[in-house]
Design a protein around this motif. Sequence first.
Motif, PDB file in Angstrom:
ATOM      1  N   ASP A 126       0.836  -1.192   0.000  1.00  0.00           N
ATOM      2  CA  ASP A 126       0.000   0.000   0.000  1.00  0.00           C
ATOM      3  C   ASP A 126       0.875   1.247   0.000  1.00  0.00           C
ATOM      4  OD1 ASP A 126       1.007   0.152   2.541  1.00  0.00           O
ATOM      5  OD2 ASP A 126      -0.865  -0.435   3.535  1.00  0.00           O
ATOM      6  N   ARG A 132       0.186  -6.654   1.662  1.00  0.00           N
ATOM      7  CA  ARG A 132      -1.153  -7.227   1.748  1.00  0.00           C
ATOM      8  C   ARG A 132      -1.287  -8.290   0.659  1.00  0.00           C
ATOM      9  NH1 ARG A 132      -4.526  -3.406   4.571  1.00  0.00           N
ATOM     10  NH2 ARG A 132      -3.472  -1.398   4.823  1.00  0.00           N
ATOM     11  N   GLU A 148      -7.141  -9.838  -1.631  1.00  0.00           N
ATOM     12  CA  GLU A 148      -7.912  -9.190  -0.579  1.00  0.00           C
ATOM     13  C   GLU A 148      -7.926  -7.670  -0.736  1.00  0.00           C
ATOM     14  OE1 GLU A 148      -7.113 -12.510   2.954  1.00  0.00           O
ATOM     15  OE2 GLU A 148      -6.146 -10.529   3.036  1.00  0.00           O
ATOM     16  N   ALA A 206      -8.682  -3.937   1.842  1.00  0.00           N
ATOM     17  CA  ALA A 206      -9.735  -4.013   2.853  1.00  0.00           C
ATOM     18  C   ALA A 206      -9.268  -4.712   4.125  1.00  0.00           C
ATOM     19  CB  ALA A 206     -10.954  -4.742   2.275  1.00  0.00           C
ATOM     20  N   ARG A 207      -8.428  -5.709   3.990  1.00  0.00           N
ATOM     21  CA  ARG A 207      -7.995  -6.466   5.171  1.00  0.00           C
ATOM     22  C   ARG A 207      -6.779  -5.821   5.820  1.00  0.00           C
ATOM     23  NH1 ARG A 207      -9.912 -11.883   5.202  1.00  0.00           N
ATOM     24  NH2 ARG A 207      -8.628 -12.073   7.085  1.00  0.00           N
ATOM     25  N   GLU A 261      -3.534  -1.692  11.851  1.00  0.00           N
ATOM     26  CA  GLU A 261      -3.138  -0.572  11.009  1.00  0.00           C
ATOM     27  C   GLU A 261      -2.190   0.381  11.736  1.00  0.00           C
ATOM     28  OE1 GLU A 261      -3.691   0.089   7.960  1.00  0.00           O
ATOM     29  OE2 GLU A 261      -5.386  -1.094   7.292  1.00  0.00           O
TER      30      GLU A 261
END
Length: 800
Positions: A239, A245, A249, A252-253, A280
Amino acid sequence: MASLPTSPTASRGAALIAVTCGCAAAAIILVVIGSAPIAAAFLATALVATGAMLLFRRLFPRTTELGAEPDWSVARTVAESSPDAIAVTDRAGRLVCANNRYETLFGGFATPPGLPFDATGVELLGAAGRAAWRDGTAGVARLLIKGAQLSAEVTRAGEDGNLLVWRFHATQGLDLAQTMENLISGGTGDRLGSAGIMAALINPDGRIRAANRVLRARAMGHEEGAIVGRDFARFLITDSHGMARFEREGLARNPLRVLQIPFLDGEDAPMLVALIDEEENSQPAIGESAAAHIKSLVSLMPFGVALIGADGRFVQMNDAFARAAAVDPHSPPIYPGDLLVREDKGVVADAIRRFAGGATHSTDLAVRLKDHPDEPVALSIAGARGLGNSAVLLSLKDNSEETRLKREVAQATKMQAVGQLAGGVAHDFNNILTAIIGHCDLMLMRHSPGDSDYDDIQQIRANSNRAASLTRQLLAFSRQQTLRPQVLQLPDVISEVTNLLKRLLGESVTLTVKHGRNLGPVRADPGQLEQVVVNLAVNARDAMMSKDPRGTGTLAIQTYAVTTAEVRKLASDILPAADYVVLEVADTGGGIPPDVLPKIFEPFFTTKEVGKGTGLGLSTVYGIVKQSGGYIFADNVKAGSRGPAGAVFTIYLPVHTAGTLAEAPPARILPREKPVDLWGTGTILLVEDEDMVRAVAERTLTRQGYTVLCAEHGEAALELLASGPKPDLLISDVMMPLMDGPTMVRQARARYPDLPIVFMSGYAEETIRKSIDLDNVAFLAKPFSVQQLAEAVRAVLGAK
């Protein structure tokens, strides 16, 4: 059979010769007869014949038969049944055949030694191949490929010894990678998944080798997804904050924390990767839940792992690390230096500070633990990132078993090499002693007991016989002495020698003998077993006298049975699983020093003063036990419930079963009985490459009335047989240059099938029995006297 046409070059050569001959014939006719037409006719005839020959050769070419290519299908089928990678090359270095495991391991059918190893590995493999051509077998202990460790064995094979068999099998590295793959794919991977840890084993090319269920479900959407062989990086995205990630997925996860755990050396080694969900807002540090996951992951590792904090203290160590470091995991030491000897503490502390400060590359150090200062262990140190309070990762390899095996293999190899040397020295020495003893016997025939030289000659002869006894001990150590095994009970042998032991030990030493029940029979030479017991007892007596000048102590002899199940429980890499009868000889002499223990069975090694021992006692024991099919172990006994400290020798002799096939009967040992009359007549062919031995034997046999024909080697003997009449007896040495005795005898028997043979050798009959396994053959061991040679010849010729 394949055919090969005759070479065109050969045809053109033949045509040129024919034309040349025709021209020569025409010139001779022109000079002698003077007729030009006749000469021209001869020349034309030669040209026509040459053309016809060339046309015939072109229409009907001759063929040369070639040998059919061997059918390697059987060899390939056998190789496929082996779990090892196997290849066969010929003298020209070409690959003849290889199994599928070889193709899979090396990515094709490359020809050894040009395999995908590093430069050092290829060089070692090439050296092993050259050694195998020379010595018959060779090996390389450690080769690295794709992070895995292989060992290679190279063996010369084939009827003509024109092939090399290359066998590659996995060592600990490959086994560890395979073990990790099985753990991740099996129940251990499921347990990691239940703790929230997704685990995968990644090959050096980035492709997945194994993954647990939870990772397959998260990465592919279902647990049974075919993930093996897929590119691991393609399942991940990052990200805007650089957090990893799963691609499927999206954002969102929760993000993932990716932990890379190297557990094998080398750039091509597979990597263990663990993925953990994190919150997070937890980028700076690891949360409590993730810390628990890390501890669970570390505790499940099959190899020794410990985590060190930035302050240099232990944060966690798993059970494997505690076992390798020999510490209690429930009360571990505070600092890693507490495990090490004083000299190694500073080096390890500096390395930990360097990696805690941000060093990226891992390092390996050979360190010594304070509980085992004589056996270095491998300690790997790397920086730990993303593990919260942990700053440094330690990996300790428990190589004590490997070190022990290496030491035992080195000891066995050394003993074998020394044994071969001792056997060769004994053989050459026996030839010299044969000449000395023989010349002494011939001189004694010309001197009476009243002569001034008689006593000197007798002294030389007596010392020669003492030297001959030393060579017999050397042959015993090298397992080349002549044994006469019998099926016997071990307690019977002990009882026969007990009275002698009491006299040897003296009154100050207490002798105790204890026999167990249900002892099976063993097959051994009773005289040699008695020598084993006497030698051990004498060494024990000397040890007790060195500890106490009065020589007080106890010598305990014990026999008992050991079953196959009990041997398996011992988990010995040397002792095969079988039923044994054990002979144990223990003393209270204080034990054997650790630096002396590995050397006690070597010939001429002794701790006694000069002139008080030859160092052949225990080496003789070792040779007799090994040649009898048994095993001997020496160890120290600490002072305690069993009594004072001392040494214990344990001998395992296999139980003899009635169903064992009888061995081939040995050659007749001469002489059996001493004939009264040693004079004889007849022709004897004597074959001996040693001039001094041949001269003594010739003079001895001539004095006894025989006609002696001498040959210095096998070829000369066959020439005498071909040019002269049949001899009455053939006496031959066994080991000779150019042509050995058995080969020469087989060719002589082709001419005279009933020719009696007497073999003589400085080697023992047990060593050369296979080569002299012929009918109507007797054996005379060197060194022998004039009397023994005359008796041997008379015994053979008198039996005809």
